[in-house]
Design a protein around this motif. Sequence first.
Motif, PDB file in Angstrom:
ATOM      1  N   GLY A  63      -8.755  99.852   1.209  1.00 60.23           N
ATOM      2  CA  GLY A  63     -10.072  99.439   1.058  1.00 60.23           C
ATOM      3  C   GLY A  63     -10.955 100.440   0.320  1.00 60.23           C
ATOM      4  O   GLY A  63     -10.221 101.045  -0.844  1.00 60.23           O
ATOM      5  N   TYR A  64     -12.147 100.476   0.329  1.00 60.86           N
ATOM      6  CA  TYR A  64     -12.988 101.333  -0.317  1.00 60.86           C
ATOM      7  C   TYR A  64     -13.886 102.228   0.530  1.00 60.86           C
ATOM      8  O   TYR A  64     -14.746 101.726   1.435  1.00 60.86           O
ATOM      9  N   VAL A  65     -13.467 103.476   0.230  1.00 61.33           N
ATOM     10  CA  VAL A  65     -14.406 104.326   1.082  1.00 61.33           C
ATOM     11  C   VAL A  65     -15.589 105.083   0.344  1.00 61.33           C
ATOM     12  O   VAL A  65     -15.699 105.268  -0.776  1.00 61.33           O
ATOM     13  N   ILE A  66     -16.583 105.102   1.226  1.00 67.45           N
ATOM     14  CA  ILE A  66     -17.825 105.665   0.876  1.00 67.45           C
ATOM     15  C   ILE A  66     -18.254 106.774   2.054  1.00 67.45           C
ATOM     16  O   ILE A  66     -18.514 106.487   3.061  1.00 67.45           O
ATOM     17  N   PRO A  67     -18.554 108.110   1.543  1.00 63.68           N
ATOM     18  CA  PRO A  67     -18.845 109.159   2.351  1.00 63.68           C
ATOM     19  C   PRO A  67     -20.213 109.428   2.643  1.00 63.68           C
ATOM     20  O   PRO A  67     -21.210 109.145   1.560  1.00 63.68           O
ATOM     21  N   PRO A  95     -20.938  96.087   7.479  1.00 66.42           N
ATOM     22  CA  PRO A  95     -20.481  94.364   7.301  1.00 66.42           C
ATOM     23  C   PRO A  95     -19.019  94.678   8.312  1.00 66.42           C
ATOM     24  O   PRO A  95     -18.503  95.539   8.540  1.00 66.42           O
ATOM     25  N   VAL A  96     -18.996  93.437   9.001  1.00 63.76           N
ATOM     26  CA  VAL A  96     -18.094  93.310   9.883  1.00 63.76           C
ATOM     27  C   VAL A  96     -16.514  93.780   9.246  1.00 63.76           C
ATOM     28  O   VAL A  96     -16.363  93.138   8.014  1.00 63.76           O
ATOM     29  N   GLY A  97     -15.868  94.389   9.789  1.00 71.73           N
ATOM     30  CA  GLY A  97     -14.322  94.681   9.165  1.00 71.73           C
ATOM     31  C   GLY A  97     -14.325  96.176   8.589  1.00 71.73           C
ATOM     32  O   GLY A  97     -13.495  96.658   8.204  1.00 71.73           O
ATOM     33  N   THR A  98     -15.730  96.701   8.692  1.00 72.46           N
ATOM     34  CA  THR A  98     -15.653  97.962   8.013  1.00 72.46           C
ATOM     35  C   THR A  98     -15.315  98.782   9.249  1.00 72.46           C
ATOM     36  O   THR A  98     -15.651  98.853  10.419  1.00 72.46           O
ATOM     37  N   ARG A  99     -14.797 100.178   8.857  1.00 76.06           N
ATOM     38  CA  ARG A  99     -14.262 101.104   9.928  1.00 76.06           C
ATOM     39  C   ARG A  99     -14.719 102.651   9.451  1.00 76.06           C
ATOM     40  O   ARG A  99     -14.766 102.925   8.255  1.00 76.06           O
ATOM     41  N   VAL A 100     -14.930 103.353  10.400  1.00 82.33           N
ATOM     42  CA  VAL A 100     -14.872 104.881  10.152  1.00 82.33           C
ATOM     43  C   VAL A 100     -13.377 105.401   9.715  1.00 82.33           C
ATOM     44  O   VAL A 100     -12.261 104.702  10.293  1.00 82.33           O
ATOM     45  N   ASN A 101     -13.669 105.775   8.617  1.00 82.80           N
ATOM     46  CA  ASN A 101     -11.982 106.192   7.957  1.00 82.80           C
ATOM     47  C   ASN A 101     -10.818 106.549   8.899  1.00 82.80           C
ATOM     48  O   ASN A 101     -10.968 107.664   9.481  1.00 82.80           O
ATOM     49  N   PRO A 102     -10.249 105.516   9.446  1.00 84.41           N
ATOM     50  CA  PRO A 102      -8.979 105.941  10.301  1.00 84.41           C
ATOM     51  C   PRO A 102      -8.057 106.860   9.806  1.00 84.41           C
ATOM     52  O   PRO A 102      -7.094 107.720  10.567  1.00 84.41           O
ATOM     53  N   THR A 103      -8.088 107.446   8.421  1.00 84.83           N
ATOM     54  CA  THR A 103      -6.989 108.384   8.070  1.00 84.83           C
ATOM     55  C   THR A 103      -7.322 109.686   8.419  1.00 84.83           C
ATOM     56  O   THR A 103      -6.654 110.779   8.196  1.00 84.83           O
ATOM     57  N   MET A 117     -16.728 105.959   5.747  1.00 79.91           N
ATOM     58  CA  MET A 117     -16.570 104.706   6.129  1.00 79.91           C
ATOM     59  C   MET A 117     -15.856 103.823   5.055  1.00 79.91           C
ATOM     60  O   MET A 117     -15.866 104.090   3.914  1.00 79.91           O
ATOM     61  N   LEU A 118     -14.818 103.138   5.827  1.00 80.33           N
ATOM     62  CA  LEU A 118     -13.771 102.348   5.174  1.00 80.33           C
ATOM     63  C   LEU A 118     -14.347 101.024   4.970  1.00 80.33           C
ATOM     64  O   LEU A 118     -14.073 100.193   6.247  1.00 80.33           O
ATOM     65  N   TYR A 119     -14.727 100.276   3.864  1.00 82.22           N
ATOM     66  CA  TYR A 119     -14.961  98.978   3.714  1.00 82.22           C
ATOM     67  C   TYR A 119     -13.711  98.441   3.314  1.00 82.22           C
ATOM     68  O   TYR A 119     -12.937  98.774   2.628  1.00 82.22           O
ATOM     69  N   LYS A 120     -13.933  96.855   3.660  1.00 79.90           N
ATOM     70  CA  LYS A 120     -12.608  96.334   3.056  1.00 79.90           C
ATOM     71  C   LYS A 120     -12.402  96.141   1.564  1.00 79.90           C
ATOM     72  O   LYS A 120     -11.534  96.048   1.038  1.00 79.90           O
ATOM     73  N   SER A 121     -13.533  96.356   1.009  1.00 77.79           N
ATOM     74  CA  SER A 121     -13.467  96.185  -0.696  1.00 77.79           C
ATOM     75  C   SER A 121     -14.801  96.787  -0.941  1.00 77.79           C
ATOM     76  O   SER A 121     -15.714  96.926  -0.351  1.00 77.79           O
ATOM     77  N   GLN A 122     -14.929  97.219  -2.535  1.00 82.40           N
ATOM     78  CA  GLN A 122     -16.147  97.544  -2.979  1.00 82.40           C
ATOM     79  C   GLN A 122     -17.143  96.504  -2.973  1.00 82.40           C
ATOM     80  O   GLN A 122     -18.219  96.828  -2.798  1.00 82.40           O
ATOM     81  N   PHE A 123     -16.732  95.388  -3.257  1.00 82.19           N
ATOM     82  CA  PHE A 123     -17.589  94.114  -3.027  1.00 82.19           C
ATOM     83  C   PHE A 123     -18.286  93.937  -1.584  1.00 82.19           C
ATOM     84  O   PHE A 123     -19.214  93.930  -1.630  1.00 82.19           O
ATOM     85  N   ASP A 124     -17.427  94.244  -0.528  1.00 77.92           N
ATOM     86  CA  ASP A 124     -17.984  94.124   0.874  1.00 77.92           C
ATOM     87  C   ASP A 124     -18.864  95.435   1.086  1.00 77.92           C
ATOM     88  O   ASP A 124     -19.937  95.157   1.712  1.00 77.92           O
TER      89      ASP A 124
END
Length: 238
Positions: A141-145, A167-175, A214-221
């Motif tokens: 996905g696309y990560v923004i700190p 946005p739904v589907g975004t997560r705190v980066n699980p890595t 945060m890990l977004y599904k994509s940069q668009f999301d």
Amino acid sequence: MSGPLTAKSGDSISYDISVQNQGPNDAPDAVVEVTVPAGLTDPKLSCRGENGAACGSVQAGLRLPISLPRGSKALVGLTGTIASDFQGRLTTRSSITSQTRANTAQQYADAVDTDVELPRVGIGYVQFPGWSQTSPPEAQGYVIPYDLTLAANGERVVKWEVYFDVPVGTRVNPTQSYWFTVTKDGGDGNVVLTSPGSGPSIEPGDPLTFRVPMLYKSQFDAGDGELRNLRAIEVTRP
């Protein structure tokens, strides 16, 4: 017009504005205009007509056309979020006018004063440039700190929780692993971060800053990457 008399910085608040036409003529070109102070952010208007009233589309400057036949009424709702650093009095005003009908009502304008105090825990954030994450495959996905900063307003804060919407589907980066508790990771659109059982307290004059990627599904999301409805509270429960 009615609304909260007191609130805290960062609160989402709402106001009700009731308008009606008691005659003797129809008012097809009535306009409700709302003026909000700078401390009230992201203001939005909604409208529900009754007894034949018809609400138009919100125009620039929070102007709302309403067709008000004689005997009809409408309820206009105003929502907004108080800026997280605002403290003092918010004065929000509303009025109703018509270009073609003389307004003989005794009251055609109103205002609400809301006294705002800083919450026990203030919060702000800094957004950093993002990047595409390609591995592991289940966390692409696309990560923004973001650097979140918590400040104690007045007294020491030992336990806290942070809330914001994504946005739904975004997560705190699980890595990565975190010293705080990820109570809700954002998959359903809501993030909740909780202080650990024995973690750093927040002392007045000594803010606490920590990074949350945060890990977004994509940069668009991700869009503009803004954290919506960001707020923090002091936790007093055991």
